[in-house]
Design an enzyme around this catalytic site. Structure first.
Site, PDB file in Angstrom:
ATOM      1  N   GLU A   1      29.013  -4.010  35.689  1.00  8.84           N
ATOM      2  CA  GLU A   1      28.389  -2.732  35.331  1.00  8.84           C
ATOM      3  C   GLU A   1      27.287  -2.436  36.340  1.00  8.84           C
ATOM      4  OE1 GLU A   1      26.763   0.562  34.192  1.00  8.84           O
ATOM      5  OE2 GLU A   1      28.472  -0.120  32.977  1.00  8.84           O
TER       6      GLU A   1
ATOM      7  N   ASP B   1      36.599   0.908  32.246  1.00 11.12           N
ATOM      8  CA  ASP B   1      35.939   1.834  31.326  1.00 11.12           C
ATOM      9  C   ASP B   1      34.968   2.672  32.143  1.00 11.12           C
ATOM     10  OD1 ASP B   1      34.724   3.156  29.249  1.00 11.12           O
ATOM     11  OD2 ASP B   1      33.640   1.414  28.495  1.00 11.12           O
TER      12      ASP B   1
ATOM     13  N   TYR C   1      34.895  13.677  22.350  1.00  9.66           N
ATOM     14  CA  TYR C   1      35.264  13.867  23.747  1.00  9.66           C
ATOM     15  C   TYR C   1      35.867  15.264  23.913  1.00  9.66           C
ATOM     16  CZ  TYR C   1      34.615   8.892  24.826  1.00  9.66           C
ATOM     17  OH  TYR C   1      34.085   7.642  25.017  1.00  9.66           O
TER      18      TYR C   1
ATOM     19  N   ASP D   1      28.018  -3.066  42.083  1.00 13.68           N
ATOM     20  CA  ASP D   1      29.127  -2.182  42.409  1.00 13.68           C
ATOM     21  C   ASP D   1      30.463  -2.887  42.165  1.00 13.68           C
ATOM     22  OD1 ASP D   1      30.671  -0.107  43.477  1.00 13.68           O
ATOM     23  OD2 ASP D   1      30.542  -0.924  45.497  1.00 13.68           O
ATOM     24  N   ALA D   2      31.305  -2.292  41.330  1.00  9.51           N
ATOM     25  CA  ALA D   2      32.578  -2.918  40.960  1.00  9.51           C
ATOM     26  C   ALA D   2      33.535  -3.001  42.137  1.00  9.51           C
ATOM     27  CB  ALA D   2      33.225  -2.143  39.815  1.00  9.51           C
TER      28      ALA D   2
ATOM     29  N   GLN E   1      21.618   7.568  37.257  1.00 11.30           N
ATOM     30  CA  GLN E   1      21.958   8.662  36.355  1.00 11.30           C
ATOM     31  C   GLN E   1      20.869   8.847  35.314  1.00 11.30           C
ATOM     32  OE1 GLN E   1      25.629   7.155  34.636  1.00 11.30           O
ATOM     33  NE2 GLN E   1      24.694   5.142  34.426  1.00 11.30           N
TER      34      GLN E   1
ATOM     35  N   ASP F   1      27.984  -0.507  27.644  1.00 15.04           N
ATOM     36  CA  ASP F   1      27.547  -0.453  26.244  1.00 15.04           C
ATOM     37  C   ASP F   1      27.967  -1.694  25.466  1.00 15.04           C
ATOM     38  OD1 ASP F   1      30.352   0.167  25.093  1.00 15.04           O
ATOM     39  OD2 ASP F   1      30.043   1.807  26.515  1.00 15.04           O
TER      40      ASP F   1
END
Length: 374
Positions: A175, A225, A294, A206-207, A100, A155
């Protein structure tokens, strides 16, 4: 940007392949209108132009139309027809990772801002509302959680909040993007402090694959998250993913999953609730909080528990707002407390109606759970 989205708005490269920087020396330089506007209004942005910054303002996102009248989504189709703008003081970082585009800018009103693929993820001013609620809603609903998994959260803010719980002995975080972690450490140190806790074990990858190999019943709580469910993140709101989470949770274990805004996406909330009620045989509830930056100013969470010791998400049994060592985490809690916890489950009438209507075709045990929302 992907495909033709935002064509004509992006910062184009010069004829000799160099990116525009407002410098007209050497070969001819083509400066797009966004950069010209930015330079005219804020000279300090001259060498720091970016496709989403126009006249010194970052906006997420716009939905223009192409010449054929077909709507072209600029950045994200999740909330067409509206945009929220933040004034940019300085662009601090912009680079594309393997997954990204990562952008960090200093805003005039909200401090540093993290943007992934054109979508605001957090700001220094209001990150507390999201980080505190997504962590403490589940962890304060069970007694003495010990093993916790965080999916996403690069983060470090969720880790920071989990670390407030002295009962926690082990924290895994999976993450996918190392760049997000590195950028957070540099530009968001009050969040990235979460990585410094010795109980944290970082897994970059990869989760979904990580969860497939997780021991059955290992975790007391899983906190997801994630970003909005478009592109690769779509997998994180589908049944196979929730199946793997349920398998990794102990009996009576809990999940807290980011679940959009009821102002914008009740259909997505309905779909996620339906899937979760099929997978999780304990309790399934929807909660929300205010986050000004948001879309719509509201973000929601789905909380689920596996079959086992009953979990009453609405009434916290593990209060944390009186934590003695809060200053270890650089600040006191700013948003979360037990009253806010209970209030988070109070839903507007139209949301209760829509969730209730979506349950008519579901089994009786699911209908009983929905009745609790009325």
């Amino acid at each position: 940007m992907e495909g033709d989205a935002g064509r004509g708005l992006e910062c184009r490269k010069t004829m000799d392949g160099r990116e525009c920087n407002g410098n007209n020396t050497g070969n001819a330089v083509i400066i797009p209108s966004c950069c010209l506007k930015a330079m005219a209004s804020q000279p300090e942005l001259e060498a720091k132009c970016h496709s989403t910054v126009v006249s010194g303002w970052f906006s997420e996102p716009q939905s223009p139309s192409d010449k054929t009248g077909k709507e072209v989504y600029f950045n994200n189709p999740m909330w067409p027809g509206e945009a929220h703008s933040l004034k940019v003081e300085n662009i601090l970082f912009k680079e594309k990772s393997k997954y990204q585009e990562v952008l960090v800018f200093q805003s005039s009103a909200y401090g540093n801002v993290l943007v992934l693929d054109g979508i605001v993820q957090l700001t220094e001013k209001d990150e507390c509302a999201y980080q505190e609620m997504i962590a403490h809603l589940p962890l304060c609903s069970v007694k003495s959680p010990k093993n916790v998994l965080v999916v996403g959260g690069g983060d470090g803010g969720v880790l920071r909040e989990i670390s407030r719980h002295s009962s926690v002995e082990w924290i895994d975080i999976c993450e996918i993007d190392q760049m997000v972690i590195d950028v957070s450490r540099k530009f968001f140190p009050e969040l990235a402090i979460g990585f410094d806790d010795p109980r944290v074990h970082l897994h970059v990858g990869d989760a979904i694959e990580f969860l497939r190999h997780a021991p059955e019943g290992k975790y007391d709580a899983v906190i997801v998250d994630s970003s909005d469910p478009v592109g690769p993140a779509q997998e994180l709101v589908e049944k196979p993913f929730f199946d793997t989470i349920a398998r990794a949770l102990r009996p009576g274990g809990v999940l807290c999953n980011m679940a959009e805004s009821w102002w914008l996406h009740t259909h997505l909330i309905q779909d996620m609730l339906s899937i979760c009620r099929e997978v999780f045989k304990g309790s399934v509830r929807y909660a929300w909080t205010n986050v000004p930056t948001y879309p719509s100013g509201v973000i929601g969470f789905i909380l689920c528990s596996t079959e086992g010791p009953p979990v009453d998400f609405v009434h916290p049994i593990n209060p944390i707002e009186k934590l003695e060592d809060a200053l270890i985490y650089r600040r006191e809690l700013r948003v979360y407390n037990s009253e806010i916890h209970e209030a988070a489950f109070a839903l507007p009438s139209f949301v209760k109606r829509e969730i209730h209507e979506a349950a008519f075709a579901l089994p009786s045990f699911v209908k009983r759970e929905v009745e609790a929302l009325r």
